[in-house]
Design a protein around this motif. Structure first.
Motif, mmCIF file in Angstrom:
data_model
loop_
_atom_site.group_PDB
_atom_site.id
_atom_site.type_symbol
_atom_site.label_atom_id
_atom_site.label_comp_id
_atom_site.label_asym_id
_atom_site.label_seq_id
_atom_site.Cartn_x
_atom_site.Cartn_y
_atom_site.Cartn_z
ATOM 1 N N ASN A 54 0.804 -1.219 0.000
ATOM 2 C CA ASN A 54 0.000 0.000 0.000
ATOM 3 C C ASN A 54 0.839 1.272 0.000
ATOM 4 O O ASN A 54 0.399 2.297 -0.522
ATOM 5 C CB ASN A 54 -0.995 -0.016 1.156
ATOM 6 C CG ASN A 54 -2.201 -0.864 0.816
ATOM 7 O OD1 ASN A 54 -2.717 -0.812 -0.294
ATOM 8 N ND2 ASN A 54 -2.645 -1.662 1.761
ATOM 9 N N LYS A 55 2.064 1.220 0.546
ATOM 10 C CA LYS A 55 2.974 2.369 0.453
ATOM 11 C C LYS A 55 3.269 2.676 -1.008
ATOM 12 O O LYS A 55 3.339 3.837 -1.410
ATOM 13 C CB LYS A 55 4.289 2.074 1.178
ATOM 14 C CG LYS A 55 4.216 2.168 2.666
ATOM 15 C CD LYS A 55 5.570 1.831 3.272
ATOM 16 C CE LYS A 55 5.454 1.609 4.758
ATOM 17 N NZ LYS A 55 6.736 1.173 5.342
ATOM 18 N N ILE A 56 3.452 1.637 -1.783
ATOM 19 C CA ILE A 56 3.759 1.797 -3.206
ATOM 20 C C ILE A 56 2.496 2.137 -3.989
ATOM 21 O O ILE A 56 2.446 3.116 -4.735
ATOM 22 C CB ILE A 56 4.395 0.511 -3.771
ATOM 23 C CG1 ILE A 56 5.698 0.196 -3.044
ATOM 24 C CG2 ILE A 56 4.629 0.632 -5.280
ATOM 25 C CD1 ILE A 56 6.195 -1.221 -3.227
ATOM 26 N N LEU A 57 1.464 1.325 -3.826
ATOM 27 C CA LEU A 57 0.250 1.472 -4.617
ATOM 28 C C LEU A 57 -0.488 2.775 -4.347
ATOM 29 O O LEU A 57 -1.146 3.320 -5.232
ATOM 30 C CB LEU A 57 -0.681 0.279 -4.371
ATOM 31 C CG LEU A 57 -0.157 -1.065 -4.858
ATOM 32 C CD1 LEU A 57 -1.065 -2.190 -4.381
ATOM 33 C CD2 LEU A 57 -0.030 -1.079 -6.370
ATOM 34 N N GLY A 58 -0.374 3.287 -3.135
ATOM 35 C CA GLY A 58 -1.042 4.545 -2.798
ATOM 36 C C GLY A 58 -0.595 5.696 -3.673
ATOM 37 O O GLY A 58 -1.390 6.582 -4.005
ATOM 38 N N HIS A 59 0.659 5.684 -4.087
ATOM 39 C CA HIS A 59 1.180 6.733 -4.966
ATOM 40 C C HIS A 59 0.656 6.591 -6.397
ATOM 41 O O HIS A 59 0.826 7.502 -7.206
ATOM 42 C CB HIS A 59 2.714 6.710 -4.966
ATOM 43 C CG HIS A 59 3.300 7.189 -3.687
ATOM 44 N ND1 HIS A 59 3.418 8.522 -3.356
ATOM 45 C CD2 HIS A 59 3.783 6.512 -2.610
ATOM 46 C CE1 HIS A 59 3.950 8.640 -2.163
ATOM 47 N NE2 HIS A 59 4.188 7.428 -1.682
ATOM 48 N N LEU A 60 0.040 5.454 -6.674
ATOM 49 C CA LEU A 60 -0.502 5.201 -8.017
ATOM 50 C C LEU A 60 -2.027 5.234 -8.033
ATOM 51 O O LEU A 60 -2.649 4.948 -9.051
ATOM 52 C CB LEU A 60 0.002 3.842 -8.520
ATOM 53 C CG LEU A 60 1.520 3.705 -8.607
ATOM 54 C CD1 LEU A 60 1.906 2.256 -8.831
ATOM 55 C CD2 LEU A 60 2.073 4.590 -9.709
ATOM 56 N N GLY A 61 -2.629 5.543 -6.871
ATOM 57 C CA GLY A 61 -4.081 5.620 -6.789
ATOM 58 C C GLY A 61 -4.759 4.283 -6.541
ATOM 59 O O GLY A 61 -5.952 4.136 -6.787
ATOM 60 N N TYR A 62 -4.016 3.307 -6.044
ATOM 61 C CA TYR A 62 -4.562 1.973 -5.776
ATOM 62 C C TYR A 62 -4.457 1.647 -4.287
ATOM 63 O O TYR A 62 -3.656 2.236 -3.571
ATOM 64 C CB TYR A 62 -3.788 0.893 -6.544
ATOM 65 C CG TYR A 62 -4.042 0.865 -8.022
ATOM 66 C CD1 TYR A 62 -4.949 -0.035 -8.573
ATOM 67 C CD2 TYR A 62 -3.369 1.723 -8.880
ATOM 68 C CE1 TYR A 62 -5.174 -0.074 -9.929
ATOM 69 C CE2 TYR A 62 -3.590 1.690 -10.244
ATOM 70 C CZ TYR A 62 -4.495 0.795 -10.761
ATOM 71 O OH TYR A 62 -4.716 0.763 -12.114
#
Length: 70
Positions: A53-61
Motif C-alpha cells: 500500500n505504500k507503493i500502490l497509494g502513490h498510483l491511486g490503488y
C-alpha cells in the motif's frame, strides 16, 4: 484482481507500475527512497500489505485482504 501469494503480489505491483506509465525512478523519488530500495521492497520474498500500500497509494490503488471460508 485476485492475488494468492507474495510472488503474485509483487508481479501485480510491477504490472500496475508499468500500466501507469510512471517510471520506477520517478515513483521512488516521489516516495523519498532510492530506486534500488523500491525494487527491493517490491521484490522481497515476504512483501507485506503495508509495503504494497505504500507503493500502490502513490498510483491511486489500494491492496486489501479478503479472508473467506472455502
Amino acid at each position: 484482481m485476485t492475488i494468492n501469494n507474495n510472488t503474485e503480489l509483487s508481479q501485480a505491483i510491477n504490472e500496475i507500475i508499468k500500466e501507469s506509465g510512471i517510471k520506477k525512478i520517478y515513483l521512488s523519488d516521489k516516495m523519498g527512497i532510492p530506486n534500488q530500495n523500491l525494487n527491493r521492497l517490491i521484490n522481497k520474498k515476504n512483501i507485506s500489505l503495508d509495503d504494497a500500500n505504500k507503493i500502490l497509494g502513490h498510483l491511486g490503488y489500494t491492496a486489501k485482504i479478503i479472508i473467506k471460508k472455502d
